[in-house]
Design a protein around this motif. Structure first.
Motif, PDB file in Angstrom:
ATOM      1  N   TYR A 175      -1.920  -1.898  -3.844  1.00 47.51           N
ATOM      2  CA  TYR A 175      -1.379  -2.344  -5.117  1.00 47.51           C
ATOM      3  C   TYR A 175      -1.213  -3.859  -5.082  1.00 47.51           C
ATOM      4  O   TYR A 175      -0.795  -4.429  -4.076  1.00 47.51           O
ATOM      5  CB  TYR A 175      -0.001  -1.725  -5.366  1.00 47.51           C
ATOM      6  CG  TYR A 175      -0.015  -0.230  -5.449  1.00 47.51           C
ATOM      7  CD1 TYR A 175      -0.056   0.413  -6.682  1.00 47.51           C
ATOM      8  CD2 TYR A 175       0.007   0.547  -4.297  1.00 47.51           C
ATOM      9  CE1 TYR A 175      -0.075   1.794  -6.769  1.00 47.51           C
ATOM     10  CE2 TYR A 175      -0.013   1.936  -4.370  1.00 47.51           C
ATOM     11  CZ  TYR A 175      -0.055   2.547  -5.613  1.00 47.51           C
ATOM     12  OH  TYR A 175      -0.082   3.920  -5.684  1.00 47.51           O
TER      13      TYR A 175
ATOM     14  N   LYS B 259      -3.821  -1.020  -9.240  1.00 42.47           N
ATOM     15  CA  LYS B 259      -3.906  -0.043  -8.153  1.00 42.47           C
ATOM     16  C   LYS B 259      -5.371   0.167  -7.825  1.00 42.47           C
ATOM     17  O   LYS B 259      -6.187   0.438  -8.712  1.00 42.47           O
ATOM     18  CB  LYS B 259      -3.297   1.291  -8.577  1.00 42.47           C
ATOM     19  CG  LYS B 259      -3.478   2.389  -7.548  1.00 42.47           C
ATOM     20  CD  LYS B 259      -3.010   3.736  -8.062  1.00 42.47           C
ATOM     21  CE  LYS B 259      -3.321   4.824  -7.056  1.00 42.47           C
ATOM     22  NZ  LYS B 259      -2.982   6.147  -7.545  1.00 42.47           N
ATOM     23  N   VAL B 260      -5.722   0.023  -6.554  1.00 43.67           N
ATOM     24  CA  VAL B 260      -7.080   0.288  -6.086  1.00 43.67           C
ATOM     25  C   VAL B 260      -7.001   1.483  -5.155  1.00 43.67           C
ATOM     26  O   VAL B 260      -6.268   1.461  -4.165  1.00 43.67           O
ATOM     27  CB  VAL B 260      -7.691  -0.929  -5.353  1.00 43.67           C
ATOM     28  CG1 VAL B 260      -9.104  -0.609  -4.894  1.00 43.67           C
ATOM     29  CG2 VAL B 260      -7.680  -2.148  -6.253  1.00 43.67           C
ATOM     30  N   GLY B 261      -7.751   2.521  -5.498  1.00 42.14           N
ATOM     31  CA  GLY B 261      -7.675   3.752  -4.739  1.00 42.14           C
ATOM     32  C   GLY B 261      -8.954   4.096  -4.014  1.00 42.14           C
ATOM     33  O   GLY B 261      -9.837   3.256  -3.801  1.00 42.14           O
TER      34      GLY B 261
ATOM     35  N   SER C 135       0.850  -1.190   0.000  1.00 39.49           N
ATOM     36  CA  SER C 135       0.000   0.000   0.000  1.00 39.49           C
ATOM     37  C   SER C 135       0.884   1.239   0.000  1.00 39.49           C
ATOM     38  O   SER C 135       2.080   1.160   0.290  1.00 39.49           O
ATOM     39  CB  SER C 135      -0.931   0.022   1.214  1.00 39.49           C
ATOM     40  OG  SER C 135      -0.197   0.147   2.405  1.00 39.49           O
ATOM     41  N   ASP C 136       0.270   2.388  -0.309  1.00 41.60           N
ATOM     42  CA  ASP C 136       1.037   3.624  -0.233  1.00 41.60           C
ATOM     43  C   ASP C 136       1.183   4.020   1.234  1.00 41.60           C
ATOM     44  O   ASP C 136       0.653   3.367   2.132  1.00 41.60           O
ATOM     45  CB  ASP C 136       0.412   4.729  -1.089  1.00 41.60           C
ATOM     46  CG  ASP C 136      -1.009   5.076  -0.696  1.00 41.60           C
ATOM     47  OD1 ASP C 136      -1.525   4.528   0.306  1.00 41.60           O
ATOM     48  OD2 ASP C 136      -1.621   5.888  -1.392  1.00 41.60           O
TER      49      ASP C 136
ATOM     50  N   ASN D 250     -12.915   2.895  -4.212  1.00 38.78           N
ATOM     51  CA  ASN D 250     -12.816   1.664  -5.012  1.00 38.78           C
ATOM     52  C   ASN D 250     -12.557   1.902  -6.490  1.00 38.78           C
ATOM     53  O   ASN D 250     -12.936   1.098  -7.332  1.00 38.78           O
ATOM     54  CB  ASN D 250     -14.059   0.789  -4.815  1.00 38.78           C
ATOM     55  CG  ASN D 250     -14.164   0.258  -3.414  1.00 38.78           C
ATOM     56  OD1 ASN D 250     -13.154  -0.034  -2.779  1.00 38.78           O
ATOM     57  ND2 ASN D 250     -15.368   0.165  -2.900  1.00 38.78           N
ATOM     58  N   THR D 251     -11.918   3.003  -6.829  1.00 37.90           N
ATOM     59  CA  THR D 251     -11.486   3.200  -8.204  1.00 37.90           C
ATOM     60  C   THR D 251     -10.252   2.338  -8.426  1.00 37.90           C
ATOM     61  O   THR D 251      -9.509   2.043  -7.491  1.00 37.90           O
ATOM     62  CB  THR D 251     -11.136   4.677  -8.477  1.00 37.90           C
ATOM     63  OG1 THR D 251     -10.110   5.073  -7.568  1.00 37.90           O
ATOM     64  CG2 THR D 251     -12.353   5.563  -8.306  1.00 37.90           C
ATOM     65  N   TYR D 252     -10.047   1.904  -9.654  1.00 36.51           N
ATOM     66  CA  TYR D 252      -8.873   1.085  -9.916  1.00 36.51           C
ATOM     67  C   TYR D 252      -8.277   1.402 -11.273  1.00 36.51           C
ATOM     68  O   TYR D 252      -8.925   1.977 -12.148  1.00 36.51           O
ATOM     69  CB  TYR D 252      -9.188  -0.409  -9.804  1.00 36.51           C
ATOM     70  CG  TYR D 252     -10.120  -0.941 -10.855  1.00 36.51           C
ATOM     71  CD1 TYR D 252      -9.645  -1.374 -12.085  1.00 36.51           C
ATOM     72  CD2 TYR D 252     -11.480  -1.017 -10.622  1.00 36.51           C
ATOM     73  CE1 TYR D 252     -10.489  -1.861 -13.052  1.00 36.51           C
ATOM     74  CE2 TYR D 252     -12.350  -1.515 -11.580  1.00 36.51           C
ATOM     75  CZ  TYR D 252     -11.839  -1.932 -12.793  1.00 36.51           C
ATOM     76  OH  TYR D 252     -12.685  -2.410 -13.747  1.00 36.51           O
TER      77      TYR D 252
ATOM     78  N   TYR E 293      -4.351   4.664   1.657  1.00 39.63           N
ATOM     79  CA  TYR E 293      -5.535   4.924   0.836  1.00 39.63           C
ATOM     80  C   TYR E 293      -5.546   4.131  -0.459  1.00 39.63           C
ATOM     81  O   TYR E 293      -6.595   3.861  -1.015  1.00 39.63           O
ATOM     82  CB  TYR E 293      -5.671   6.417   0.512  1.00 39.63           C
ATOM     83  CG  TYR E 293      -6.292   7.202   1.627  1.00 39.63           C
ATOM     84  CD1 TYR E 293      -7.629   7.030   1.963  1.00 39.63           C
ATOM     85  CD2 TYR E 293      -5.552   8.111   2.348  1.00 39.63           C
ATOM     86  CE1 TYR E 293      -8.204   7.745   2.996  1.00 39.63           C
ATOM     87  CE2 TYR E 293      -6.114   8.836   3.382  1.00 39.63           C
ATOM     88  CZ  TYR E 293      -7.443   8.650   3.700  1.00 39.63           C
ATOM     89  OH  TYR E 293      -8.003   9.355   4.723  1.00 39.63           O
ATOM     90  N   SER E 294      -4.382   3.779  -0.952  1.00 36.57           N
ATOM     91  CA  SER E 294      -4.284   2.993  -2.187  1.00 36.57           C
ATOM     92  C   SER E 294      -3.556   1.696  -1.889  1.00 36.57           C
ATOM     93  O   SER E 294      -2.574   1.681  -1.149  1.00 36.57           O
ATOM     94  CB  SER E 294      -3.524   3.757  -3.266  1.00 36.57           C
ATOM     95  OG  SER E 294      -4.209   4.928  -3.619  1.00 36.57           O
TER      96      SER E 294
END
Length: 83
Positions: free
Chosen positions: A45, A54-56, A37-38, A59-61, A42-43
């Motif tokens: 990988y 990458k899931v941010g 993760s970062d 739930n955007t990816y 929050y994100s």
């Protein structure tokens, strides 16, 4: 890109890798898939075999890959890890 990935399954795969994986420089690796993760969490990988997911936030990816067959193989492995 249409929404073809289930964020819940991705998170299950991430948790499986973190729980059972061996440490790497960035996170942990299990069954050939690395999870990390970062810095703020929050994100997340998942990456392996030339593919990075990458899931941010919300739930955007984003999927990065060079060849379609690599993407398909990677997503099958992620689905297997999510079970």
């Amino acid at each position: 890109m249409k929404n073809e990935l289930d964020p819940t399954k991705i998170l299950h795969a991430y948790e499986t890798i973190i729980e059972h994986g061996t440490p790497t420089e960035h996170g942990k690796i299990y069954e050939g898939v690395e999870a990390f993760s970062d810095y703020d969490g929050y994100s997340i990988y998942l990456r392996g075999n030339g593919v990075e997911l990458k899931v941010g936030f919300h739930n955007t990816y984003h999927l990065e890959y060079d060849q379609e067959h690599l993407k398909e193989t990677f997503l099958k492995k992620v689905a297997m890890l999510a079970k």
